[in-house]
Enzyme design. Structure first.
Site, PDB file in Angstrom:
ATOM      1  N   ASP A  45       0.850  -1.201   0.000  1.00 28.14           N
ATOM      2  CA  ASP A  45       0.000   0.000   0.000  1.00 28.14           C
ATOM      3  C   ASP A  45       0.884   1.249   0.000  1.00 28.14           C
ATOM      4  O   ASP A  45       0.883   2.034   0.935  1.00 28.14           O
ATOM      5  CB  ASP A  45      -0.890  -0.050   1.254  1.00 28.14           C
ATOM      6  CG  ASP A  45      -1.820   1.142   1.353  1.00 28.14           C
ATOM      7  OD1 ASP A  45      -2.152   1.724   0.308  1.00 28.14           O
ATOM      8  OD2 ASP A  45      -2.201   1.486   2.481  1.00 28.14           O
TER       9      ASP A  45
HETATM   10  C1  SPV Z   1      -7.153   2.231   3.728  1.00 31.01           C
HETATM   11  O1  SPV Z   1      -8.051   1.450   4.072  1.00 31.01           O
HETATM   12  O2  SPV Z   1      -6.432   2.044   2.746  1.00 31.01           O
HETATM   13  C2  SPV Z   1      -6.904   3.439   4.512  1.00 31.01           C
HETATM   14  C3  SPV Z   1      -7.225   3.430   5.934  1.00 31.01           C
HETATM   15  O3  SPV Z   1      -6.364   4.387   3.967  1.00 31.01           O
HETATM   16  S1  SPV Z   1      -5.751   2.998   6.759  1.00 31.01           S
HETATM   17  O4  SPV Z   1      -5.245   1.767   6.213  1.00 31.01           O
HETATM   18  O5  SPV Z   1      -6.118   2.924   8.152  1.00 31.01           O
HETATM   19  O6  SPV Z   1      -4.799   4.096   6.538  1.00 31.01           O
HETATM   20 MG    MG Z   2      -5.461   3.953   2.202  1.00 31.64          MG
END
Ligand code: SPV
Ligand code: MG
Length: 322
Positions: free
Chosen positions: A59
């Site tokens: 991510d």
């Molecule tokens: C996501 O779900 O990708 C978010 C929320 O941005 S978090 O992972 O808590 O940043």
């Molecule tokens: Mg996110």
């Protein structure tokens, strides 16, 4: 037909709840399931974290929000065809390249998204975003408020004449460097709160229709303090929260403090991993030779909880965060 977040908020007396969905089957599950209180979820959250996990990549914004939106258009094309319409909120990370924003907004409109959330993170290098839940001190950087305001303005301009709610996500609590000394820690928390409140004002002036306040603290204090302070001067702008790390906090206490949208951000992906690994683990224990010699596969199968979601991703930073 999807539902608009704006009109759903207008009709709702408490907060609306959005549950993460990353593919067609998880969307249908959200549509059909009810919480323990017997109430349905109003809609889905298209999460950067779980969408990239689904793709098997970290991510870190190595794929642009525009690319993820296009992918979602094929994944969620069942949205219009089934019984109960859902609200859709989309995680646009840091917004991606500014030149992509018109196309991104157009694709979001096409797939029925009515809330887009853009975070005030800045990437140290392209493709090197750090997920907000990672705790390493100083690993996350926040955008300059004025520069981020320009991104919000661009989204707002592109969304003119639509129902799309432009939501500015504030990361002041997550970029904070924690202090060992208790007095310095209290002062640092206080200054992040003031920073978050002043950013909220700037982002609203730039056209934000809603504000999301995020925190990776396991206690809700930071978020509750923000909600209460914000509501002292603004009773109308919708406020969005994501109780992942402070998950034992009741919905009512968030609503009482002023939250309007509660996002359960990665639950179906976590449930899916467990649902796959539990029977597989059983199978593995019955047949110990199944993964012999394949340590990586063993590690995946043995993982048990949220850490697992991070562990299966290839980036070193996720391993370090465990
Ligand atoms: C996501 O779900 O990708 C978010 C929320 O941005 S978090 O992972 O808590 O940043
Ligand atoms: Mg996110």
């Amino acid at each position: 037909m999807s539902m608009s977040v704006k009109s759903t908020l207008q009709r709702s007396s408490g907060a609306i709840r959005l549950l993460e969905a990353h593919d067609r089957i998880s969307t249908e599950i959200v549509r059909d399931m009810k919480g323990l209180d017997g109430e349905s979820f109003e809609g889905i959250w298209i999460s950067g974290l779980t969408q990239t996990t689904y793709l098997g990549i970290p991510d870190t914004e190595i794929v642009s929000p525009l690319y993820r939106a296009i992918l979602q258009a094929t994944n969620l094309n069942a949205l219009s065809s089934r019984s109960r319409p859902l609200c859709i909120a989309f995680d646009a990370d840091s917004g991606g390249p500014i030149s992509d924003i018109p196309a991104l907004v157009a694709v979001l409109a096409e797939i029925g998204v009515s809330m887009v959330i853009i975070e005030d993170k800045v990437l140290k290098e392209p493709g090197k975003k750090v997920n907000s839940l990672l705790s390493a001190n100083g690993s996350q950087s926040q955008a300059d408020a004025t520069e981020f305001g320009k991104i919000i303005q661009t989204f707002k301009k592109c969304a003119e004449g639509t129902d799309l709610m432009i939501t500015a996500r504030i990361e002041s609590f997550n970029v904070r460097i924690t202090q060992d000394d208790p007095d310095e820690e209290a002062a640092s928390i206080q200054s992040s709160l003031e920073d978050a409140l002043s950013r909220a004002e700037i982002y609203k002036k730039c056209g934000a229709d809603a504000i999301m306040i995020h925190s990776k603290s396991t206690k809700p204090t930071e978020v509750l303090n923000f909600l209460v302070r914000f509501r002292q001067t603004d009773q109308t702008t919708p406020l969005v929260v994501v109780p992942t790390t402070y998950s034992t906090t009741s919905r009512q206490s968030l609503v009482d403090a002023g939250a309007n949208v509660i996002i359960y951000a990665n639950h179906l992906m976590r449930a899916k991993i467990q649902a796959i690994e539990n029977p597989l683990w059983k199978c593995l224990s019955q047949n110990p030779y199944l993964f012999e010699g394949d340590e990586e596969a063993r590690a995946c199968v043995a993982a048990r909880n949220y850490g697992c979601l991070l562990r299966i991703l290839p980036e070193r930073q996720y391993r370090e965060s465990e």
